[in-house]
Design a protein around this motif. Structure first.
Motif, PDB file in Angstrom:
ATOM      1  N   LYS A 309     -67.421  68.828  10.192  1.00 40.99           N
ATOM      2  CA  LYS A 309     -67.840  70.231  10.603  1.00 40.99           C
ATOM      3  C   LYS A 309     -67.545  71.278   9.525  1.00 40.99           C
ATOM      4  N   THR A 310     -68.110  72.415   9.470  1.00 45.35           N
ATOM      5  CA  THR A 310     -68.077  73.409   8.512  1.00 45.35           C
ATOM      6  C   THR A 310     -66.655  73.940   9.127  1.00 45.35           C
ATOM      7  N   THR A 311     -66.307  74.154  10.283  1.00 44.66           N
ATOM      8  CA  THR A 311     -65.009  74.712  10.445  1.00 44.66           C
ATOM      9  C   THR A 311     -63.755  73.973  10.045  1.00 44.66           C
ATOM     10  N   THR A 312     -63.940  72.795  10.067  1.00 41.52           N
ATOM     11  CA  THR A 312     -62.773  72.048   9.696  1.00 41.52           C
ATOM     12  C   THR A 312     -62.781  72.037   7.942  1.00 41.52           C
ATOM     13  N   PHE A 313     -63.928  72.049   7.486  1.00 45.09           N
ATOM     14  CA  PHE A 313     -63.837  72.249   5.889  1.00 45.09           C
ATOM     15  C   PHE A 313     -63.258  73.778   5.378  1.00 45.09           C
ATOM     16  N   ALA A 314     -63.830  74.483   6.345  1.00 40.60           N
ATOM     17  CA  ALA A 314     -63.467  76.064   6.129  1.00 40.60           C
ATOM     18  C   ALA A 314     -61.625  76.261   6.217  1.00 40.60           C
ATOM     19  N   VAL A 315     -61.343  75.625   7.337  1.00 36.56           N
ATOM     20  CA  VAL A 315     -59.672  75.901   7.732  1.00 36.56           C
ATOM     21  C   VAL A 315     -58.976  74.979   6.537  1.00 36.56           C
ATOM     22  N   LEU A 316     -59.493  73.954   6.065  1.00 40.63           N
ATOM     23  CA  LEU A 316     -58.537  73.271   4.932  1.00 40.63           C
ATOM     24  C   LEU A 316     -58.614  73.990   3.790  1.00 40.63           C
ATOM     25  N   ILE A 317     -59.757  74.441   3.498  1.00 39.84           N
ATOM     26  CA  ILE A 317     -59.927  75.355   2.081  1.00 39.84           C
ATOM     27  C   ILE A 317     -59.062  76.710   2.273  1.00 39.84           C
ATOM     28  N   LYS A 327     -48.438  81.962   0.587  1.00 42.95           N
ATOM     29  CA  LYS A 327     -48.441  82.589   1.802  1.00 42.95           C
ATOM     30  C   LYS A 327     -47.757  81.897   2.980  1.00 42.95           C
ATOM     31  N   SER A 328     -47.303  82.404   3.942  1.00 41.29           N
ATOM     32  CA  SER A 328     -46.808  81.616   5.101  1.00 41.29           C
ATOM     33  C   SER A 328     -47.598  81.310   6.017  1.00 41.29           C
ATOM     34  N   GLU A 329     -48.768  81.966   6.002  1.00 41.02           N
ATOM     35  CA  GLU A 329     -49.715  81.532   7.190  1.00 41.02           C
ATOM     36  C   GLU A 329     -51.023  81.471   6.626  1.00 41.02           C
ATOM     37  N   ALA A 330     -52.117  80.639   7.321  1.00 44.08           N
ATOM     38  CA  ALA A 330     -53.527  80.787   6.917  1.00 44.08           C
ATOM     39  C   ALA A 330     -54.348  81.765   7.671  1.00 44.08           C
ATOM     40  N   ASN A 331     -54.844  82.681   6.988  1.00 40.80           N
ATOM     41  CA  ASN A 331     -55.648  83.801   8.146  1.00 40.80           C
ATOM     42  C   ASN A 331     -57.211  83.730   7.436  1.00 40.80           C
ATOM     43  N   ALA A 332     -57.621  84.418   8.229  1.00 34.19           N
ATOM     44  CA  ALA A 332     -59.389  84.571   7.853  1.00 34.19           C
ATOM     45  C   ALA A 332     -59.717  85.652   9.081  1.00 34.19           C
ATOM     46  N   PHE A 333     -60.371  86.722   8.240  1.00 30.68           N
ATOM     47  CA  PHE A 333     -60.669  88.197   9.015  1.00 30.68           C
ATOM     48  C   PHE A 333     -59.583  88.422  10.107  1.00 30.68           C
ATOM     49  N   ASN A 334     -58.599  88.729   9.357  1.00 31.84           N
ATOM     50  CA  ASN A 334     -57.559  89.325  10.201  1.00 31.84           C
ATOM     51  C   ASN A 334     -57.030  88.321  11.233  1.00 31.84           C
ATOM     52  N   ARG A 335     -57.356  87.135  11.353  1.00 28.85           N
ATOM     53  CA  ARG A 335     -56.894  86.265  12.359  1.00 28.85           C
ATOM     54  C   ARG A 335     -56.029  84.933  11.942  1.00 28.85           C
ATOM     55  N   ARG A 336     -55.180  84.556  12.565  1.00 28.89           N
ATOM     56  CA  ARG A 336     -54.290  83.459  11.807  1.00 28.89           C
ATOM     57  C   ARG A 336     -54.540  82.167  12.669  1.00 28.89           C
ATOM     58  N   PHE A 337     -54.772  81.006  11.853  1.00 29.56           N
ATOM     59  CA  PHE A 337     -54.885  79.734  12.318  1.00 29.56           C
ATOM     60  C   PHE A 337     -53.431  79.026  12.868  1.00 29.56           C
ATOM     61  N   ASP A 338     -53.773  78.682  14.091  1.00 27.73           N
ATOM     62  CA  ASP A 338     -52.356  78.148  14.682  1.00 27.73           C
ATOM     63  C   ASP A 338     -52.010  76.838  14.169  1.00 27.73           C
ATOM     64  N   SER A 339     -50.961  76.197  14.067  1.00 25.09           N
ATOM     65  CA  SER A 339     -50.605  74.820  13.544  1.00 25.09           C
ATOM     66  C   SER A 339     -51.577  73.927  14.092  1.00 25.09           C
ATOM     67  N   LYS A 340     -51.936  73.854  15.535  1.00 28.38           N
ATOM     68  CA  LYS A 340     -52.710  72.712  16.125  1.00 28.38           C
ATOM     69  C   LYS A 340     -53.915  72.456  15.313  1.00 28.38           C
ATOM     70  N   THR A 341     -54.474  74.005  15.225  1.00 30.84           N
ATOM     71  CA  THR A 341     -55.784  73.790  14.331  1.00 30.84           C
ATOM     72  C   THR A 341     -55.681  73.289  13.089  1.00 30.84           C
ATOM     73  N   ILE A 342     -54.703  73.497  12.306  1.00 29.22           N
ATOM     74  CA  ILE A 342     -54.655  72.914  10.949  1.00 29.22           C
ATOM     75  C   ILE A 342     -54.199  71.356  11.210  1.00 29.22           C
ATOM     76  N   LYS A 343     -53.549  71.123  11.992  1.00 32.34           N
ATOM     77  CA  LYS A 343     -53.039  69.703  12.389  1.00 32.34           C
ATOM     78  C   LYS A 343     -54.328  68.934  12.538  1.00 32.34           C
ATOM     79  N   LYS A 344     -55.388  69.335  13.546  1.00 30.25           N
ATOM     80  CA  LYS A 344     -56.511  68.809  13.893  1.00 30.25           C
ATOM     81  C   LYS A 344     -57.627  68.658  12.684  1.00 30.25           C
ATOM     82  N   ALA A 345     -57.602  69.774  12.075  1.00 36.63           N
ATOM     83  CA  ALA A 345     -58.466  69.442  10.789  1.00 36.63           C
ATOM     84  C   ALA A 345     -58.134  68.516   9.582  1.00 36.63           C
ATOM     85  N   CYS A 346     -56.855  68.532   9.650  1.00 40.75           N
ATOM     86  CA  CYS A 346     -56.401  67.439   8.436  1.00 40.75           C
ATOM     87  C   CYS A 346     -56.533  66.076   9.232  1.00 40.75           C
TER      88      CYS A 346
END
Length: 441
Positions: A309-317, A327-346
Motif C-alpha cells: 500500500k501507498t501509505t505503508t511506503f510513504a510512512v516508511l520513507i 528528527k525525534s518524530e516522523a511528521n507529514a502535513f503538520n501531523r505526527r505518525f504514532d509509533s503503532k502506525t510506524i510499527k505496522k508499516a515496518c
C-alpha cells in the motif's frame, strides 16, 4: 468451549471459503470442457484475490457460465464479502451489531468504528456507478467490433475487472493471453480502463473524504493527502521512467503519442491491475525491476488493490528521512505518525519481503530452469495481486502453482491480517523489560 474468532481471522476464513466455493463451481462441466482441481483453485484464487494470473486463457477456455463465475468472484473479492454482506443486511432491514461494525472497520480499513454502515452504502453505490459508466463507454467501443450483445458483455466484464483491479480479460478471442494489446492505440479503451483502475485503487475511505470535502485539499484527512500525492508520484514517475527505459525498445514501433499512452497505461496497471498493452516478456531488466517495485507498493488501503500500500511506503520513507535528519518524530502535513502506525508499516514491509524470499527459494528449487527475472516478476505480481506475467504461469509445476496460490491469498489478506494480529496485544502488562543497547548498521 468454542474459541471466538477474531475479526481478522473471520476475514481470512471468509476469503478462503469464497475461493473454495468458486473452485467447485469452476470444476463443473458447465464451466469448461475439462479443468483439474489445482487449475480451478488457481483461477478461483486469482479472481477472488483480484490478481489476474491465469493458467488458461479466460475467453477461450471457460464457457459463459465459467466466465460469469469468475466475474462474480472478482466483484466479491474487490468489494469484500463483509461489505456485500452488510449491504444486503441493511437492505433487508437487519440490525448491524457492534461486532459486525468492527468487521466493517477492518474490511475496508476505516479509520473509525462510527459511520461504517454509511460508508458501506457509499461503497456499493459508488462501485456500481463507476462500473456502470465504465461499462457503457467500453461497450460503445466493443459493440463496433463484436456486435451488440457481445460488445455489452465485454464492456461490463472489463469494467468490473478494471475497477476491481483484477486484470482478467476476454480479448483472447483476438489474441490468446494478449490482454489489451489489440487495443494498445485505442485512446477511449486505455483512458477508461486507467481511470477505473485509479478510482478502484484509491481506497474507500479516500472516496468518502473526497466526496465530503470536494477539492479542499487542506481539509482532507492525512491518509487522503498521502494517498493522492504518493499515487501521483508513482503514476507520473513510473510513466516517465518506463518511457525512458523502453522508448527505443518495447515502444520503438509506436508513435510518440502511442508510446506515451502505453507508458502511462503500464505505470497505472502494474501497480495492481494486471492488464497490459505491450508484451512484458521482452522488457529490459531495468524496466522489469521498476515494475516489480511498483507491484510491491501497489494501491491504497481499503481499496480493491493489493501490495504493501501507498501509505505503508510513504510512512516508511518519511520515517527513514526523519531518522537520517536526526528528527525525534516522523511528521507529514503538520501531523505526527504514532509509533503503532510506524510499527505496522515496518511489519507489513518485512512480512511481504519474507514471503518473497521464501517463495523464491521454493520455486527456484522446484523449477531451476525458469529465468530468474521472469520468476521474480511472477512472485511480485502474485503477492501484489497484480496479475501481469511474462508468460511462465502456464508452465509452472504443481509446487510452484501452490506457492503462487498462497502468495495471491496472502497478498489479499495475509500481510494485513498478520500485521493486525501483531499490533493487537493479547495481554496487557505494566511491567517492562530493562533496556540494553545494541549496535545497528
Amino acid at each position: 468451549m468454542i474459541k471466538r474468532r477474531t475479526n481478522v481471522e473471520i476475514l481470512a476464513l471468509g476469503f478462503a471459503i469464497v475461493i473454495l466455493v468458486g473452485t467447485f463451481l469452476l470444476l463443473l462441466p458447465i464451466s469448461s470442457n475439462h479443468t483439474d482441481f489445482l487449475d480451478a483453485l488457481f483461477t478461483a484464487t486469482s479472481a477472488t484475490c483480484v490478481t489476474g494470473l491465469v493458467v488458461y486463457d479466460t475467453a477461450t477456455h471457460w464457457t459463459l457460465f465459467g466466465q460469469i463465475v469468475i466475474l462474480i468472484l472478482i466483484q466479491i473479492g474487490g468489494l469484500g464479502f463483509i461489505t456485500i454482506g452488510v449491504f444486503l443486511a441493511t437492505y433487508l432491514k437487519k440490525k448491524i451489531s457492534l461486532r459486525q461494525r468492527g468487521l466493517i472497520e477492518e474490511s475496508v480499513s476505516s479509520l473509525k468504528l462510527a459511520g461504517g454502515v454509511k460508508l458501506v452504502k457509499h461503497i456499493i453505490k459508488g462501485t456500481f456507478l463507476f462500473e456502470g459508466i465504465g461499462a457503457v463507454i467500453l461497450s460503445l467501443v466493443f459493440i463496433e467490433d463484436f456486435g451488440l450483445l457481445k460488445g455489452i458483455y465485454l464492456g461490463i466484464f472489463h469494467s468490473v475487472s478494471a475497477f476491481c483491479n483484477a486484470g482478467f480479460d476476454l480479448l483472447g478471442i483476438i489474441e490468446p493471453y494478449g490482454s489489451l494489446t489489440p487495443y494498445a492505440s485505442n485512446i477511449v479503451v486505455n483512458i477508461t480502463i486507467m481511470i477505473l483502475i485509479i478510482i478502484g485503487g484509491l481506497g474507500f475511505v479516500v472516496w468518502q473524504d473526497l466526496y465530503e470535502k470536494k477539492l479542499h485539499f487542506r481539509n482532507y484527512l492525512l491518509q487522503t493527502k498521502i494517498v493522492l500525492i504518493t499515487s501521483f508520484i508513482f503514476i507520473f514517475g513510473g510513466a516517465f521512467l518506463f518511457y525512458i527505459f523502453e522508448y527505443q525498445h518495447a515502444l520503438a514501433s509506436l508513435s510518440s503519442e502511442e508510446a506515451i499512452l502505453a507508458s502511462f497505461f503500464q505505470s497505472i496497471t502494474c501497480r495492481t491491475a494486471g492488464f497490459n498493452t505491450i508484451d512484458v516478456s521482452h522488457l529490459k531488466p531495468a524496466t522489469s525491476l521498476l515494475m516489480m517495485l511498483m507491484m510491491f507498493v501497489g494501491g491504497s488501503p481499503g481499496s480493491t488493490a493489493g501490495g504493501i500500500k501507498t501509505t505503508t511506503f510513504a510512512v516508511l520513507i518519511i520515517f527513514v528521512y526523519s531518522t537520517m535528519t536526526n528528527k525525534s518524530e516522523a511528521n507529514a502535513f503538520n501531523r505526527r505518525f504514532d509509533s503503532k502506525t510506524i510499527k505496522k508499516a515496518c511489519s507489513v514491509f518485512l512480512i511481504n519481503f519474507i514471503f518473497i524470499i521464501i517463495s523464491s527459494f521454493i520455486i527456484f528449487n522446484d523449477q531451476p530452469h525458469l529465468p530468474m527475472q521472469d520468476t521474480f516478476f511472477e512472485i511480485f505480481s502474485a503477492l501484489g495481486t497484480v496479475g501481469i506475467s511474462t508468460g511462465i504461469t502456464r508452465v509452472l509445476s504443481m509446487t510452484s502453482k501452490i506457492t503462487i496460490i498462497l502468495l495471491m491469498y496472502c497478498g489479499r489478506v495475509g500481510s494485513l491480517t498478520l500485521a493486525l494480529s501483531l499490533s493487537k496485544k493479547k495481554k496487557i502488562s505494566n511491567c517492562k523489560n530493562p533496556v540494553e543497547k545494541i549496535s545497528i548498521g
